[in-house]
Design a protein around this motif. Sequence first.
Motif, mmCIF file in Angstrom:
data_model
loop_
_atom_site.group_PDB
_atom_site.id
_atom_site.type_symbol
_atom_site.label_atom_id
_atom_site.label_comp_id
_atom_site.label_asym_id
_atom_site.label_seq_id
_atom_site.Cartn_x
_atom_site.Cartn_y
_atom_site.Cartn_z
ATOM 1 N N ASP A 51 -3.091 -0.653 -24.905
ATOM 2 C CA ASP A 51 -2.617 -2.010 -25.167
ATOM 3 C C ASP A 51 -1.201 -2.257 -24.637
ATOM 4 N N ILE A 52 -0.734 -1.390 -23.775
ATOM 5 C CA ILE A 52 0.592 -1.593 -23.181
ATOM 6 C C ILE A 52 0.418 -2.255 -21.821
ATOM 7 N N LYS A 53 1.102 -3.365 -21.631
ATOM 8 C CA LYS A 53 0.975 -4.102 -20.388
ATOM 9 C C LYS A 53 1.829 -3.441 -19.300
ATOM 10 N N VAL A 54 1.278 -3.343 -18.085
ATOM 11 C CA VAL A 54 2.020 -2.721 -16.990
ATOM 12 C C VAL A 54 2.423 -3.790 -15.972
ATOM 13 N N ASN A 55 3.738 -3.919 -15.724
ATOM 14 C CA ASN A 55 4.216 -4.859 -14.701
ATOM 15 C C ASN A 55 4.648 -4.063 -13.476
ATOM 16 N N ILE A 56 4.123 -4.472 -12.310
ATOM 17 C CA ILE A 56 4.452 -3.725 -11.093
ATOM 18 C C ILE A 56 5.196 -4.614 -10.108
ATOM 19 N N LEU A 57 6.290 -4.100 -9.585
ATOM 20 C CA LEU A 57 6.991 -4.794 -8.510
ATOM 21 C C LEU A 57 6.951 -3.902 -7.281
ATOM 22 N N PHE A 58 6.237 -4.387 -6.246
ATOM 23 C CA PHE A 58 6.042 -3.546 -5.067
ATOM 24 C C PHE A 58 6.952 -3.978 -3.917
ATOM 25 N N ALA A 59 7.594 -3.025 -3.279
ATOM 26 C CA ALA A 59 8.295 -3.280 -2.021
ATOM 27 C C ALA A 59 8.378 -1.954 -1.290
ATOM 28 N N LYS A 60 8.446 -2.000 0.036
ATOM 29 C CA LYS A 60 8.486 -0.740 0.768
ATOM 30 C C LYS A 60 9.908 -0.261 1.029
ATOM 31 N N GLN A 61 10.853 -1.164 0.906
ATOM 32 C CA GLN A 61 12.237 -0.789 1.174
ATOM 33 C C GLN A 61 13.170 -1.482 0.203
ATOM 34 N N GLY A 62 14.275 -0.827 -0.109
ATOM 35 C CA GLY A 62 15.332 -1.495 -0.847
ATOM 36 C C GLY A 62 15.259 -1.366 -2.358
ATOM 37 N N LEU A 63 14.157 -0.802 -2.883
ATOM 38 C CA LEU A 63 14.053 -0.732 -4.345
ATOM 39 C C LEU A 63 15.114 0.182 -4.949
ATOM 40 N N ILE A 64 15.461 1.233 -4.229
ATOM 41 C CA ILE A 64 16.482 2.146 -4.756
ATOM 42 C C ILE A 64 17.825 1.420 -4.844
#
Lengths: 339, 516
Positions: A51-64
């Motif tokens: 019951d825990i919702k998972v939010n995903i933010l995808f990007a190939k560059q710059g997340l760090i």
Amino acid sequence: MPIKKIFTHSAALLALTATSFSTLAQEVNIYSFRQAFLIEPIMEKFTQETDIKVNILFAKQGLIERIKREGELSPADLVLTTDISRLVKLTSQDLTQAVHSEVLNKNIPSQYRDPDNQWFALTTRVRNIYSSSERVGAVKDITYQDLASPEFKGKICTRSGKHPYNVSLIASIIAHEGEAKAKVWLEGVKANLARKPQGNDRAQVKAVKDGLCDYALGNNYYLGKMLANPKQVSWAEAVSINFPNQKTTGSHVNVSGVVLAKYAPNKENAIKLMEFLSSDVAQKMYAEVNYEYPVKVSVQPSKLVASWGTFKADTLPLAEIAKQHEAAVKLLDEVKFDL
Amino acid sequence: MSAFSVDSSGSFQHLIDTVLFDYTVNTLLVIAGVLLLSFCFALPSAWFIACCDFPSRSILQWALMLPLAIPPYIVAIVYTDLFDFSGPIQGFLREFMHWQSVHDYYFPDIRTINGAILVLSLTLYPYLYLLLRGAFLGQSGGLFQAARSLGLSPFQAFKRVSFPLARSSMAVGLSLIAMETLGDFATVNYFAVHTLTTAVYDTWLELGSLTTAAKISSIMLLALVILISLESYSRRKQKTYQRSGATHTDLRFVLTHGKKWGVLTFLWSLLFFSFILPLSVLIYYALGYFSESLNTQLWQYTLNSFWLAIIVASLALLLALLLNFYQRLAPGILSKMTIRLSSLGYAVPGTVIAIGVLIPFTSLDLWLNRQLVEFGFSRVGLIFSGSLFILVFGYLMRFSAIAVGSIESSLAQVSPTLDLASRSLGQNVGQTIRRVNLPLIKKGMLTAFILVFIEAMKELPTALLLRPFNFETLATYVYQFVSDEMIEYAALPALLIVLMGLIPFIVVNRLLEKDC
């Protein structure tokens, strides 16, 4: 007092307008270097069970960069990466925190965990050499070193050298043989390329099918993915998959992995998800849906992947390889690999 | 150079020693090629449309702007699919000519610098076309006729009268194209061409040297600013003002047979390769994979993209008006610099802009939260950098150049004597702007709005990196598939990007028609 009141109100209002991340709702936030659609089935399973919702933010560059700038306010709980270098980079920039979990330690063999428990690998993937079934057949004894020898002239295809998968392979060669030898090798490979590095790993297999080259570098799971794609199945059928360096150092293996962010706001949920990702259920899904090798020993690879046979993997610790990442990037510039 | 080589990790020196020269050459080649080819596409088409009469002219006049609505990275993928070895074009040729393998014939490789130049020119020429067409239409036909009656041939009259009068529009158009080319990483990278932008990415994201990346970016921008300033300096003495509304339908050349077919072939081929062909491929894929790609979220992503684009376009227009009127009312170095600076974002790759705006706003958020905690309140989180605010801001940084440019070029056509007349008739500054200037630049304002709207619909890297959780735009959704070269699954949402971009075209065309 009224000033303070106005202040409180406007702060509350601002908080409302912002996409705020309340700790009340059961959720976990992921910054992902992996495409969301690849991991969504696994996350859905997790949500079903907990019951825990998972939010995903995808990007190939710059997340760090983003997580670093956000500092203690970062909404990210976990970062998912597709290679070792980013796991190490996150750790070395002090963006992670250690996780002491019995479950993780039991599920993930020690060579696939950071000694300080900062990062954890979830799957492994081999950097294979694909060969044209029609023109050369399977070449079981091939090595990465062979790719630099003159008889391969004009026969090799690869994606950009700067892609993390290739950088990591080159870093492993540096770690094994030193920078000078690695440079000679890389120059040799460049001289043998059938065309300028371009496209992704699948595009190289397609190029083999089209007769543009006889050998291509590519990760193992792409073969499974292509066999499952109606448009690409004929590309996959045109190649044999080979595990390089079986009689020497073993095939280069990279990992996909996860870290717990230093300021994870939903730490408990995040660790639950990490443990879930190392569990039989998730590991099985990684194996069946994405054709990767599960890190958990008791979980078997998919039938298809198993049919490619067992192989010897390079035993050099991943952290050692990751240390050579920067040297590998610079080497690529020195030999003008992509130009 | 010694000033530059002092560096945290020596990565700038490393670049100088290795690939910097090749990257610079590639960058210059791409920009020169794109400018030249766009010029060859845009100048004749703008002139034919503005000054000649032939069948289908009324369709072509707006249709030639349509390529703007297709993201260049989509066109790049479509063209690669069509023209590479296993694509239908070469496949057909092999079948037809009984060639067996790649070694039997020569076919130009699409994944080269030439391919990149072609695709970028096909998607960017409309900027120049739009501005030049406006300039040619705005020129009073009388001038051209006068030149002709003084014995000049049509070509001479064009060269000595029409062309010089259009120079400021041309400069704006070309610099927009040059900036967009510099800022475009995805397309050039897809064609395996490495430019200075590659160096910015590598040094920043792989070698972790922000200073080197910033250095390369600033050198690139500096070069661009110098070029643009040189151009405007070279025509510092040239001041031209037009009376608008001088439509000259009756003065258009009616083309005779041979010329007519020549012009029609040129214009329709241009439209075919820049718009009809890529659109048809998208439609073909979208139909083939319709059930796989249709899902309930698609509507939400469309709405997200649409509202974001509306907000950004409105704000960009407002900003452009402010800056331009500031420049008009208080001309000087300061206002000129402000305008130029505000435009530079367009030449910077989206990812770099994104990280660039993250730095101040995360700092602001961190400061604000620490202050709140200090005064005994609870934290409010990342209200600027974690919300749509930063996304809108990033877009504005990137696209205000387009709005500023189109307002600038249309305001330049309005003679200051009109302002003086208005003021001498007792109107104050505000009234003059509202009752004289704004009505005269209405077309430029609409153009600015549409162009920013369309760019915002297409924008990818800024959105990818700055969006909050659970916020997808059509472009970020498309990217998930496109980044794995699975264009089939992305065709439907990509088609939606194009269709959404067409809406303002149609609306504005209606508005303008009513006006005339």
